[in-house]
Design an enzyme around this catalytic site. Structure first.
Site, mmCIF file in Angstrom:
data_model
loop_
_atom_site.group_PDB
_atom_site.id
_atom_site.type_symbol
_atom_site.label_atom_id
_atom_site.label_comp_id
_atom_site.label_asym_id
_atom_site.label_seq_id
_atom_site.Cartn_x
_atom_site.Cartn_y
_atom_site.Cartn_z
ATOM 1 N N LYS A 48 0.765 -1.297 -0.005
ATOM 2 C CA LYS A 48 -0.090 -0.028 0.032
ATOM 3 C C LYS A 48 0.964 1.379 -0.156
ATOM 4 O O LYS A 48 2.133 0.955 0.493
ATOM 5 C CB LYS A 48 -0.918 -0.080 1.286
ATOM 6 N N GLY B 73 -22.520 5.160 1.228
ATOM 7 C CA GLY B 73 -21.523 5.520 0.200
ATOM 8 C C GLY B 73 -22.298 5.323 -1.205
ATOM 9 O O GLY B 73 -22.721 4.173 -1.680
ATOM 10 N N TYR B 74 -22.003 6.402 -2.014
ATOM 11 C CA TYR B 74 -22.634 6.188 -3.468
ATOM 12 C C TYR B 74 -21.517 6.758 -4.520
ATOM 13 O O TYR B 74 -21.458 7.633 -5.236
ATOM 14 C CB TYR B 74 -23.765 7.006 -3.557
ATOM 15 N N GLY B 75 -20.416 6.093 -4.247
ATOM 16 C CA GLY B 75 -19.214 6.447 -5.188
ATOM 17 C C GLY B 75 -19.224 5.298 -6.100
ATOM 18 O O GLY B 75 -20.165 4.790 -6.529
ATOM 19 N N ASN B 76 -17.957 4.830 -6.458
ATOM 20 C CA ASN B 76 -17.535 3.738 -7.368
ATOM 21 C C ASN B 76 -18.449 2.750 -6.791
ATOM 22 O O ASN B 76 -19.002 1.764 -7.552
ATOM 23 C CB ASN B 76 -16.043 3.488 -7.421
ATOM 24 N N GLY C 87 -20.568 1.999 -4.139
ATOM 25 C CA GLY C 87 -22.086 1.919 -3.694
ATOM 26 C C GLY C 87 -22.913 1.955 -5.121
ATOM 27 O O GLY C 87 -23.854 1.581 -5.022
HETATM 28 P P1 NAD Z 1 -15.486 6.908 -3.766
HETATM 29 O O1 NAD Z 1 -14.539 8.046 -3.207
HETATM 30 O O2 NAD Z 1 -15.760 6.681 -5.124
HETATM 31 O O3 NAD Z 1 -16.879 7.001 -2.969
HETATM 32 C C1 NAD Z 1 -17.188 7.345 -1.613
HETATM 33 C C2 NAD Z 1 -18.368 7.305 -1.231
HETATM 34 O O4 NAD Z 1 -18.368 7.182 0.298
HETATM 35 C C3 NAD Z 1 -19.130 8.635 -1.531
HETATM 36 O O5 NAD Z 1 -20.337 8.652 -1.969
HETATM 37 C C4 NAD Z 1 -19.022 9.660 -0.304
HETATM 38 O O6 NAD Z 1 -19.800 10.743 -0.244
HETATM 39 C C5 NAD Z 1 -19.307 8.565 0.681
HETATM 40 N N1 NAD Z 1 -18.602 9.051 1.848
HETATM 41 C C6 NAD Z 1 -17.372 9.357 2.381
HETATM 42 N N2 NAD Z 1 -17.236 9.631 3.695
HETATM 43 C C7 NAD Z 1 -18.477 9.344 4.085
HETATM 44 C C8 NAD Z 1 -18.751 9.560 5.436
HETATM 45 N N3 NAD Z 1 -18.103 9.912 6.536
HETATM 46 N N4 NAD Z 1 -20.232 9.033 5.575
HETATM 47 C C9 NAD Z 1 -20.966 8.486 4.481
HETATM 48 N N5 NAD Z 1 -20.493 8.528 3.428
HETATM 49 C C10 NAD Z 1 -19.203 9.096 3.089
HETATM 50 O O7 NAD Z 1 -14.825 5.598 -3.224
HETATM 51 P P2 NAD Z 1 -15.057 3.862 -3.685
HETATM 52 O O8 NAD Z 1 -14.002 3.734 -4.653
HETATM 53 O O9 NAD Z 1 -16.515 3.949 -4.047
HETATM 54 O O10 NAD Z 1 -14.484 3.402 -2.234
HETATM 55 C C11 NAD Z 1 -15.581 3.050 -1.274
HETATM 56 C C12 NAD Z 1 -14.716 2.072 -0.170
HETATM 57 O O11 NAD Z 1 -14.360 1.076 -0.867
HETATM 58 C C13 NAD Z 1 -13.555 2.593 0.269
HETATM 59 O O12 NAD Z 1 -13.422 2.220 1.804
HETATM 60 C C14 NAD Z 1 -12.357 1.901 -0.520
HETATM 61 O O13 NAD Z 1 -11.355 1.796 0.386
HETATM 62 C C15 NAD Z 1 -13.107 0.395 -0.731
HETATM 63 N N6 NAD Z 1 -12.592 -0.187 -1.701
HETATM 64 C C16 NAD Z 1 -12.897 0.335 -3.159
HETATM 65 C C17 NAD Z 1 -12.563 -0.309 -4.041
HETATM 66 C C18 NAD Z 1 -12.562 0.093 -5.467
HETATM 67 O O14 NAD Z 1 -12.157 -0.547 -6.290
HETATM 68 N N7 NAD Z 1 -13.247 1.378 -5.732
HETATM 69 C C19 NAD Z 1 -11.934 -1.747 -3.956
HETATM 70 C C20 NAD Z 1 -11.848 -2.002 -2.646
HETATM 71 C C21 NAD Z 1 -12.157 -1.327 -1.556
#
Ligand code: NAD
Length: 419
Positions: A109, A221-224, A226
């Site tokens: 990491k 969470g509504y990012g990648n 969610g």
């Molecule tokens: P992202 O940045 O695309 O989305 C994050 C989401 O979480 C957003 O909707 C944001 O508004 C919300 N958020 C952030 N802080 C918050 C809080 N305090 N309360 C409520 N909502 C909150 O991130 P992502 O890529 O969707 O990743 C989300 C999680 O999944 C992370 O923990 C990441 O480490 C994990 N993850 C992601 C991947 C990947 O391929 N993207 C792979 C493994 C693990």
């Protein structure tokens, strides 16, 4: 006095999770102790010229926890809260994640303590290029392969790949994953983590004798992760009852419409206030009447303070480290099936592995091929972890750790100790 988990660092939690399983396994004490420590860890301080002409010094880290099964693999995080210890914990989790799904990678990491939300694109590019130069003797397609993580994206990966390639004098796409498609990124990478989460939920639902149709889902969470999980589960006929993001959240007893949520997100930067929905806070999300809860935001969200209120039968950890050890125990005692992060969100690193393989072969697969291979690896891994949990009468988390630690320690034993 019992330590409050909320004040435990990610490294405390990672070690606690490791120790609780490793101490029961029949592995050599020397190997067990070795796995408590990162194999290689570097901290760098480097200057970056800011847009206003000043020079700012940033701290960056790259940690390889273990490379017994293959080169280090793990993302690079840009965040103000990044610490050396957090990066060490995350690298350890990557070792277990890669081993659980059988990838020929170790765990690694990286991170830079910075706030990219307050930096210009030019500043982020200069920071990325200088950080890459500082760690260019560590990373490499056969040694340690970074990828994106919180607040880094395909563009950041493109700059890392370009800086490394320029230094080495040859185009080296396999040095990082999560690249844009025209630079050797893999089709299917964007939705891979969510797809893995959804495959795990589908298998868990089968195991519990439930049906996906009208299954009630709540997502933080509504990012990648969610957004893609919501869209896929909606297509399976599930009812998405509640979703929150950092700004707030939405609730609808009869089910939310993913298209309306995404429209609102695109218009306002948040899903909050989506027409036809009621407001929902992050606190209330966890107590919602639902069958499946998907934490897909940040770590330490399910704690001893809210674990008792959770009504879901299944928790699928899209985020890394969303559940504290105390909450984990409360939920296991209540009979909730927790699909641990090292399994549930492993779809992302699995397709990163596919990207790396395609880069090394210089031969690219169709999206269908990527999905088929991901489907097979995730289904087989879920089945293996579930089988081990049933056999040993443990939680899925303990079973996943069990499998992973045994796989890594076997590789270490076979390799022996070089002197
Ligand atoms: P992202 O940045 O695309 O989305 C994050 C989401 O979480 C957003 O909707 C944001 O508004 C919300 N958020 C952030 N802080 C918050 C809080 N305090 N309360 C409520 N909502 C909150 O991130 P992502 O890529 O969707 O990743 C989300 C999680 O999944 C992370 O923990 C990441 O480490 C994990 N993850 C992601 C991947 C990947 O391929 N993207 C792979 C493994 C693990």
């Amino acid at each position: 006095m019992k330590k409050n988990t909320c004040h435990q660092s990610a490294l405390d939690v990672a070690l606690l999770q490791y120790d609780s399983v490793a101490e029961k396994l029949d592995i050599e004490p020397g190997i067990r102790e070795t796995l408590r420590h990162p194999q290689f860890a570097v901290e760098v301080a480097f200057p970056v010229k800011m847009d206003d002409g000043t020079v700012k010094v940033f701290k960056g880290y790259r940690v390889i926890h273990n490379n017994a099964r293959g080169p280090g693999k793990g993302g690079v995080r840009y965040h103000p809260d990044v610490t050396f210890d957090e990066v060490k914990a995350l690298s350890m989790w990557m070792t277990w994640k890669c081993a659980v799904v059988g990838l020929p990678f170790g765990g690694a990491k990286g991170g830079v303590t910075c706030n990219p939300l307050e930096m210009s694109k030019g500043e982020i590019e200069r920071l990325t290029r200088r950080f890459t130069s500082e760690i260019s003797n560590v990373i490499g397609p056969t040694t340690d392969i970074p990828g994106p993580d919180v607040f880094t994206n395909p563009q950041v990966m493109a700059w890392m790949m370009d800086t490394y390639s320029t230094q080495k004098g040859e185009l080296t796409p396999g040095v990082v994953t999560g690249k844009p498609i025209p630079l050797g990124g893999s089709l299917g990478r964007n939705s891979a983590t969510a797809k893995g989460v959804v495959i795990c939920i589908r298998e868990a639902v089968k195991e519990l004798g439930l049906s996906l149709n009208n299954l009630k889902i709540a997502v933080q969470g509504y990012g990648n992760v969610g957004l893609n999980a919501v869209s896929m589960l909606h297509d399976y006929g599930c009812k998405i009852v509640g979703v929150t993001d950092i700004m707030g959240g939405v609730y609808c007893e009869n089910g939310l419409d993913p298209k309306a949520l995404t429209n609102q997100l695109e218009k306002t930067g948040s899903i909050e206030g989506t027409p036809g929905t009621d407001d929902l806070s992050n606190e209330d999300l966890f107590g919602l009447d639902c069958d499946v809860l998907i934490p897909a935001a940040i770590g330490n969200q399910i704690t001893q303070d809210n674990a008792e209120t959770i009504k879901a039968k299944i928790i699928a950890e899209g985020a890394n480290g969303p559940t504290t050890p105390e909450a984990d125990k409360i939920l296991c005692d209540k009979g909730v099936m927790i699909i641990p992060d090292v399994l549930a969100n492993a779809g992302g690193v699995t397709v990163s592995y596919f990207e790396w393989v395609q880069n090394l072969m210089r031969y690219y697969w169709s999206e269908e091929e990527v999905h088929e291979r991901l489907e097979r690896i995730m289904t087989e891994s879920f089945t293996a972890v579930l089988g081990a949990a049933k056999e040993k009468g443990t939680s899925l988390r303990a079973a996943a750790y069990n499998l992973a630690i045994l796989r890594v320690s076997e590789a270490m034993k076979l390799r022996g100790i070089s002197s």
